[in-house]
Design a protein around this motif. Structure first.
Motif, PDB file in Angstrom:
ATOM      1  N   MET A  55     -54.531  37.477 -23.058  1.00 60.23           N
ATOM      2  CA  MET A  55     -54.128  36.019 -22.105  1.00 60.23           C
ATOM      3  C   MET A  55     -55.067  35.347 -21.496  1.00 60.23           C
ATOM      4  O   MET A  55     -54.884  34.405 -20.760  1.00 60.23           O
ATOM      5  CB  MET A  55     -52.949  36.658 -21.336  1.00 60.23           C
ATOM      6  N   ASP A  85     -58.709  33.304 -20.663  1.00 65.38           N
ATOM      7  CA  ASP A  85     -59.763  32.635 -20.968  1.00 65.38           C
ATOM      8  C   ASP A  85     -60.906  32.977 -19.895  1.00 65.38           C
ATOM      9  O   ASP A  85     -60.965  32.542 -18.841  1.00 65.38           O
ATOM     10  CB  ASP A  85     -59.278  30.938 -20.590  1.00 65.38           C
ATOM     11  N   ARG A  93     -51.226  32.102 -20.031  1.00 64.03           N
ATOM     12  CA  ARG A  93     -52.614  32.155 -20.053  1.00 64.03           C
ATOM     13  C   ARG A  93     -53.166  32.137 -18.746  1.00 64.03           C
ATOM     14  O   ARG A  93     -52.528  31.628 -17.918  1.00 64.03           O
ATOM     15  CB  ARG A  93     -53.240  31.024 -20.734  1.00 64.03           C
ATOM     16  N   LYS A 130     -50.805  27.710 -17.741  1.00 63.22           N
ATOM     17  CA  LYS A 130     -51.838  28.470 -17.532  1.00 63.22           C
ATOM     18  C   LYS A 130     -52.228  28.359 -16.159  1.00 63.22           C
ATOM     19  O   LYS A 130     -52.356  27.398 -15.533  1.00 63.22           O
ATOM     20  CB  LYS A 130     -52.941  27.861 -18.195  1.00 63.22           C
TER      21      LYS A 130
END
Length: 218
Positions: free
Chosen positions: A9, A11, A206, A185
């Motif tokens: 999940m 970045d 995310r 996110k």
């Protein structure tokens, strides 16, 4: 709680202006090792990251109109096409915050919608950054409604460059406003596993963080 694949999940992010090529190489190595979702980097390093991550299952994400959102819409669109051509799979684009603060929501909507159309035209996932720390609650909700209507894949809290980041309350509210059609996110200030899990529990799909390794190895 959705914690089964926390690494997937994340970045894995390095957006500092002083980021060197060595920094990006290290970032990509860590992302492959820990199987993060993507690396999120400045556009100049897309090619480098794409080559290093080819075949690894880790995607390349980059930023558009970053970090102010004040770039002309046409330039944002061209940035998206160029990012795709260089190897990016995902783009995180900043809304025109000044227009939002001016109440010019029609212009904000046109800007975002054109960017979403460009991204989807070339098969790129798009996350729209609304910069929650600069908006009132009413403005956040209006921005969320516009992002949802645009057909964007994600709504994102923050750039991390505006003096504030994700909060549990903002993530929870954004998820309530956009519903199931748009993912959320959370980004900015997520430096611990505890905070990461709180964001996931609040509805984040995310997580944007430069502390991914620390979060999943504690």
């Amino acid at each position: 709680m959705r914690t089964m694949n926390l690494a997937g999940m994340i970045d894995h992010t390095f957006l500092k202006p002083e980021a060197t090529e060595k920094d990006i190489v290290n970032l990509c190595h860590e992302a492959k090792q820990h199987k993060f979702a993507t690396v999120c980097i400045n556009p100049a390093y897309i090619c480098t990251a794409a080559k290093l991550l080819h075949g690894s299952g880790v995607g390349v994400a980059t930023v558009i109109g970053f970090p102010l959102g004040a770039t002309m819409t046409e330039i944002k669109v061209q940035e998206i096409f160029a990012a795709k051509a260089h190897g990016a799979r995902e783009v995180d684009i900043v809304i025109n915050i000044g227009w939002a603060k001016s109440g010019n929501w029609e212009a904000v909507a046109k800007d975002i919608t054109r960017a979403v159309e460009a991204a989807h035209c070339c098969g790129v996932t798009i996350k729209v950054i609304i910069e929650t720390s600069l908006l009132t609650e009413e403005e956040k909700q209006k921005a969320a409604e516009i992002v949802k209507a645009s057909g964007a894949d994600y709504i994102k809290t923050s750039t991390g460059f505006a003096g504030g980041g994700a909060t549990v309350e903002d993530v929870r509210n954004l998820k309530a406003w956009v519903g199931q059609s748009v993912k959320v996110k959370a980004s900015g200030g997520i430096r611990s596993r505890e905070t990461a899990l709180q964001m996931v529990e609040a509805g984040a799909d995310r997580l944007g963080t430069s502390s991914g390794v620390q979060i999943i190895t504690v």
